[in-house]
Design a protein around this motif. Structure first.
Motif, PDB file in Angstrom:
ATOM      1  N   ASN A 149      56.564  42.321  22.116  1.00 29.99           N
ATOM      2  CA  ASN A 149      57.747  41.763  21.324  1.00 29.99           C
ATOM      3  C   ASN A 149      58.600  40.796  22.241  1.00 29.99           C
ATOM      4  OD1 ASN A 149      59.878  40.953  19.977  1.00 29.99           O
ATOM      5  ND2 ASN A 149      60.151  42.848  19.036  1.00 29.99           N
ATOM      6  N   PRO A 150      58.366  39.479  22.090  1.00 24.73           N
ATOM      7  CA  PRO A 150      59.003  38.261  23.038  1.00 24.73           C
ATOM      8  C   PRO A 150      60.556  39.065  23.308  1.00 24.73           C
ATOM      9  CG  PRO A 150      57.775  37.283  21.245  1.00 24.73           C
ATOM     10  CD  PRO A 150      57.720  38.641  20.992  1.00 24.73           C
ATOM     11  N   LEU A 151      61.271  39.468  22.160  1.00 23.67           N
ATOM     12  CA  LEU A 151      62.632  39.900  22.215  1.00 23.67           C
ATOM     13  C   LEU A 151      62.599  40.911  23.414  1.00 23.67           C
ATOM     14  CD1 LEU A 151      63.709  40.491  18.510  1.00 23.67           C
ATOM     15  CD2 LEU A 151      64.753  38.796  20.557  1.00 23.67           C
ATOM     16  N   ALA A 152      61.400  41.725  23.757  1.00 23.34           N
ATOM     17  CA  ALA A 152      61.651  42.674  24.619  1.00 23.34           C
ATOM     18  C   ALA A 152      61.325  42.574  26.165  1.00 23.34           C
ATOM     19  CB  ALA A 152      60.840  44.018  24.274  1.00 23.34           C
ATOM     20  N   LEU A 153      60.648  41.420  26.293  1.00 21.13           N
ATOM     21  CA  LEU A 153      60.296  41.162  27.655  1.00 21.13           C
ATOM     22  C   LEU A 153      61.479  40.501  28.584  1.00 21.13           C
ATOM     23  CD1 LEU A 153      57.153  38.882  27.131  1.00 21.13           C
ATOM     24  CD2 LEU A 153      57.427  41.072  28.179  1.00 21.13           C
ATOM     25  N   ASP A 154      61.549  41.000  29.742  1.00 21.61           N
ATOM     26  CA  ASP A 154      62.741  40.961  30.718  1.00 21.61           C
ATOM     27  C   ASP A 154      62.072  40.413  32.045  1.00 21.61           C
ATOM     28  OD1 ASP A 154      65.055  41.191  31.713  1.00 21.61           O
ATOM     29  OD2 ASP A 154      64.637  43.435  32.430  1.00 21.61           O
ATOM     30  N   ILE A 155      61.529  41.055  32.738  1.00 23.15           N
ATOM     31  CA  ILE A 155      61.191  40.346  33.890  1.00 23.15           C
ATOM     32  C   ILE A 155      59.447  40.973  34.007  1.00 23.15           C
ATOM     33  CG2 ILE A 155      63.014  40.327  35.364  1.00 23.15           C
ATOM     34  CD1 ILE A 155      62.760  42.854  36.450  1.00 23.15           C
ATOM     35  N   PRO A 156      58.645  40.399  34.627  1.00 24.28           N
ATOM     36  CA  PRO A 156      57.210  40.788  34.520  1.00 24.28           C
ATOM     37  C   PRO A 156      56.748  42.043  35.288  1.00 24.28           C
ATOM     38  CG  PRO A 156      57.413  38.924  35.839  1.00 24.28           C
ATOM     39  CD  PRO A 156      58.825  38.987  35.129  1.00 24.28           C
ATOM     40  N   THR A 157      57.829  42.655  35.993  1.00 24.02           N
ATOM     41  CA  THR A 157      57.421  43.938  36.738  1.00 24.02           C
ATOM     42  C   THR A 157      57.748  45.145  35.863  1.00 24.02           C
ATOM     43  OG1 THR A 157      59.405  43.932  37.782  1.00 24.02           O
ATOM     44  CG2 THR A 157      57.454  43.082  38.781  1.00 24.02           C
ATOM     45  N   SER A 158      58.513  44.749  34.483  1.00 22.94           N
ATOM     46  CA  SER A 158      58.967  45.900  33.740  1.00 22.94           C
ATOM     47  C   SER A 158      58.049  45.683  32.218  1.00 22.94           C
ATOM     48  CB  SER A 158      60.303  45.845  33.366  1.00 22.94           C
ATOM     49  OG  SER A 158      61.161  45.978  34.501  1.00 22.94           O
ATOM     50  N   LEU A 159      57.383  46.602  31.952  1.00 20.50           N
ATOM     51  CA  LEU A 159      56.711  46.774  30.405  1.00 20.50           C
ATOM     52  C   LEU A 159      57.313  47.350  29.523  1.00 20.50           C
ATOM     53  CD1 LEU A 159      53.547  45.815  29.749  1.00 20.50           C
ATOM     54  CD2 LEU A 159      53.390  48.400  29.949  1.00 20.50           C
ATOM     55  N   PRO A 160      57.912  46.770  28.524  1.00 23.90           N
ATOM     56  CA  PRO A 160      58.615  47.552  27.445  1.00 23.90           C
ATOM     57  C   PRO A 160      57.635  48.078  26.677  1.00 23.90           C
ATOM     58  CG  PRO A 160      58.449  44.895  27.072  1.00 23.90           C
ATOM     59  CD  PRO A 160      58.090  45.267  28.461  1.00 23.90           C
TER      60      PRO A 160
END
Lengths: 384, 291
Positions: A127-138
């Protein structure tokens, strides 16, 4: 004094056993996952993720370790960061529910796997809303909602907007409690919802970067006024529990009628009987209470990095994401299009299209300190 | 205790080898490394602050802030209040228990002692949640009172009395054990002698027993005060949001507010109060060892 000498020797033996050195080495094929999340999430991993993943990947096992909280897992991450230059075994592969911005300098040193470049087959489903930084996987989300006792409050009369909620709390003094904002997200996001209310219900007004002292004063002080005004109508003339669980406990003891609660925690409390079947859940319709997505990070120097990436990809499959909804009571980390159609239909009423996410960083600090100084003390607890 | 060499080990005779000193060297070094040095380093870090240009200079501003900030002072005050009240209640509860255990000779005493020691084996986090169940709103006590048509009591949960009750329960074993060991010094003969010349129960307690155990009382008070002052779990779970005790306050400043310097300042101030009782303890031990 036979009794006492027995006590002393027994205590000594117990202490000695606890002090025996315990050595641990990472095993190939055994992914060490460290959790910051509560027990209900670890149970979900134990009962759902672990058996499914191990069945699908013969030879790989999961070792689920409760890291306590963010600071506990940060100690693990610092150990991995220290091991990075020497190539030593950090004995850890995955950090669950952890902000990979920590420890400082970790991202720059290459401590965390960059998921955008890791080639996960399911990465594009997030979900694009959930993406934060690429080292964190929601991989899952949850949101704070209101849990209430339907035997005391008819679901037809339950407040569905913030003004209604305030009116209800004031009309029913002593029947509502929220926890201290730094001690658990349910109270914390209730406080943040008050901040949205004071600033025109626009979540986009706050970002990690736009924090300034002036903006904080202008937006937080009116929110403190709302909450101060409310405090006299709370449980015990302005008491605040010290965590999500204690609020749930007060609701289960029927000491209060309504609390803010995490969606996943409330649903699993109901399914385990901690909260009775008669517990109702409702989300505000004018603007939902904030929530957030829980992410995992994978250590780039873990012995089982490749297996851990397999696990990360596995978490985003429809099988696990649907289970997040049905078993954990959380929201999926992937877009709703990648959830089974029947589930999409079943949950469409309780899951809103947007989950406001309040930024952390300096905002969190300002909210925590401001609440303790402005809201918590200025209550006359002895008033009848 | 091991850090203080007793006279008979070190000796004053020149012929003795320094074996005794070597034996205590390991714990003394450990104490210096893990306790004394962190204290010194903490004090230095709070008075030797970086200014805007990053240069370190001597400054007492963190302490000035603490003592001019009403919120911090309230937290310190509630900590002192909790400590004083808890220590007083502990002595009032534990002295009778210890006296009973010292002089009772029947079987029941064993069960009483077991019961008094029991809290030692209950982790405080479990105690906290049990407390909410029993003494919290609509808890067991409330239900029992309700069943016999007694009025609803205001629960101590989330008020300053919550941590007091929890800490009292938690500290009973240590206090009872220390007082009990002190009561071991009171000989039966001296009590019988006092009885023979017509002393009543109160007189025996006041003139014979209390003077003998004054040392143990001091040790018990010092131990409990040190424990209560730095208590964390019980005030965290059972106490009010504000004012909070120093333990949760320090943790919150350090972690949630990300402000180690202020947290260390709070710790140094807490240490300043605790050291008074630490010195009491050292004094009483030293007095005991004197020939």
């Amino acid at each position: 004094m036979k009794r006492r000498s027995f006590m002393i020797s027994a205590a000594g033996t117990a202490a000695g056993l606890a002090l025996l050195p315990r050595l641990a080495f990472a095993e190939a094929g055994k992914i060490d996952v460290y959790f910051t999340s509560d027990q209900n999430v670890i149970d979900f991993w134990t009962n759902v993720v672990k058996p499914k993943f191990e069945a699908a990947n013969a030879g790989i096992a999961l070792n689920l370790v409760d890291g306590g909280d963010s600071a506990g897992v940060q100690a693990i991450a610092e150990r991995a960061l220290a091991a990075l230059p020497t190539g030593a075994d950090p004995q850890s592969d995955v950090a669950e529910g952890f902000d990979t911005r920590l420890p400082n300098g970790g991202i720059e040193a290459g401590l965390w796997v960059d998921f955008a470049a890791a080639g996960l087959s399911n990465y594009s489903k997030i979900n694009p809303l959930a993406l934060d930084i690429p080292t964190s996987l929601p991989y899952r989300g949850s949101q704070v909602l209101l849990a209430y006792d339907t035997t005391k409050l008819d679901p037809a009369n339950v407040p569905k907007t913030w003004p209604d909620l305030i009116a209800w709390i004031k009309a029913n003094p002593g029947q509502f409690i929220y926890n201290r904002p730094d001690k658990g997200g349910s109270g914390g996001n209730f406080v943040r919802r008050a901040i949205y209310e004071a600033t025109g219900k626009d979540p986009s007004k706050f970002t990690v970067e736009n924090y300034t002292q002036e903006l904080a004063d202008a937006s937080l002080n009116p929110a403190w006024d709302i909450l101060k005004d409310l405090s006299g109508s709370l449980f015990d003339n302005g008491a605040y529990t010290s965590g999500n669980t204690q609020s749930v406990q007060l609701l289960s003891q029927s000491a209060v009628t309504m609390i803010p609660a995490w969606s996943d925690q409330a649903l699993s409390a109901i399914s385990q009987g901690v909260l009775p079947e008669t517990t109702g859940l409702v989300q505000l319709t004018d603007l939902g209470m904030p929530g957030g997505f829980t992410k995992i990070g994978v250590f780039s120097n873990g012995v089982n990095k490749d297996a851990a990436l397999k696990l990360a990809d596995f978490l985003l499959t429809e099988e696990i994401q649907s289970a997040v909804l049905t078993e954990l009571g959380g929201y999926p980390g992937v877009s709703w299009d990648f959830i089974a159609a029947d589930l999409r239909e079943k949950f469409k009423d309780i899951v809103p299209n947007s989950i406001p996410v309040f930024p952390g960083g300096n905002w969190e600090k300002a909210i925590n300190d401001g609440w303790y100084r402005a809201v918590a003390p200025n209550v006359d607890r002895t008033a009848a | 205790m091991t850090a203080l060499p007793a006279n008979d080990i070190v000796g004053t005779k020149s012929s003795r080898r320094p074996t005794g000193l070597l034996l205590v060297a390991a714990p003394v070094l450990l104490v210096c490394w893990l306790i004394i040095w962190p204290i010194i380093s903490a004090i230095i870090r709070t008075v030797w602050l970086p200014d805007t240009a990053g240069e370190r200079r001597f400054s007492l501003e963190t302490y000035q802030f603490f003592f001019s900030d009403q919120y911090s002072i309230n937290n310190l005050m509630v900590t002192l209040w909790t400590t004083a009240v808890t220590a007083l209640i502990l002595l009032l509860i534990c002295l009778p228990i210890a006296l009973y255990l010292r002089f009772a000779t029947n079987r029941i005493a064993a069960y009483v002692q077991g019961l008094a020691i029991f809290p030692m084996f209950v982790p405080s986090i479990i105690l906290s949640y049990a407390f909410i169940r029993v003494l919290g709103p609509n808890g067991t006590v409330d239900l029992l009172l309700n069943a016999v048509h007694l009025p609803h009591i205001r629960s101590p949960y989330l008020t300053p009395w919550g941590p007091v009750l929890g800490l009292v329960w938690d500290n009973i074993p240590l206090t009872v054990l220390i007082l009990l060991s002190g009561l071991g010094n009171v000989s039966n003969q001296s009590i019988e002698a006092a009885r023979d010349v017509g002393a009543g129960r109160i007189a025996v307690l006041w003139h014979i027993i209390l003077p003998r155990i004054s040392n143990s009382l001091l040790v018990a008070v010092s131990f409990t005060v040190l424990g209560i002052f730095s208590a964390f779990t019980l005030p965290y779970v059972l106490g009010p949001a504000a004012p909070e005790m120093m333990g949760p306050f320090m943790q919150r400043t350090f972690r949630d507010l990300n402000d180690p310097t202020t947290a260390i300042t709070q710790a140094v101030i807490a240490f300043g109060f605790c050291i008074v009782f630490g010195l009491f303890y050292v004094y009483s031990v030293a007095k005991n060892r004197a020939p």
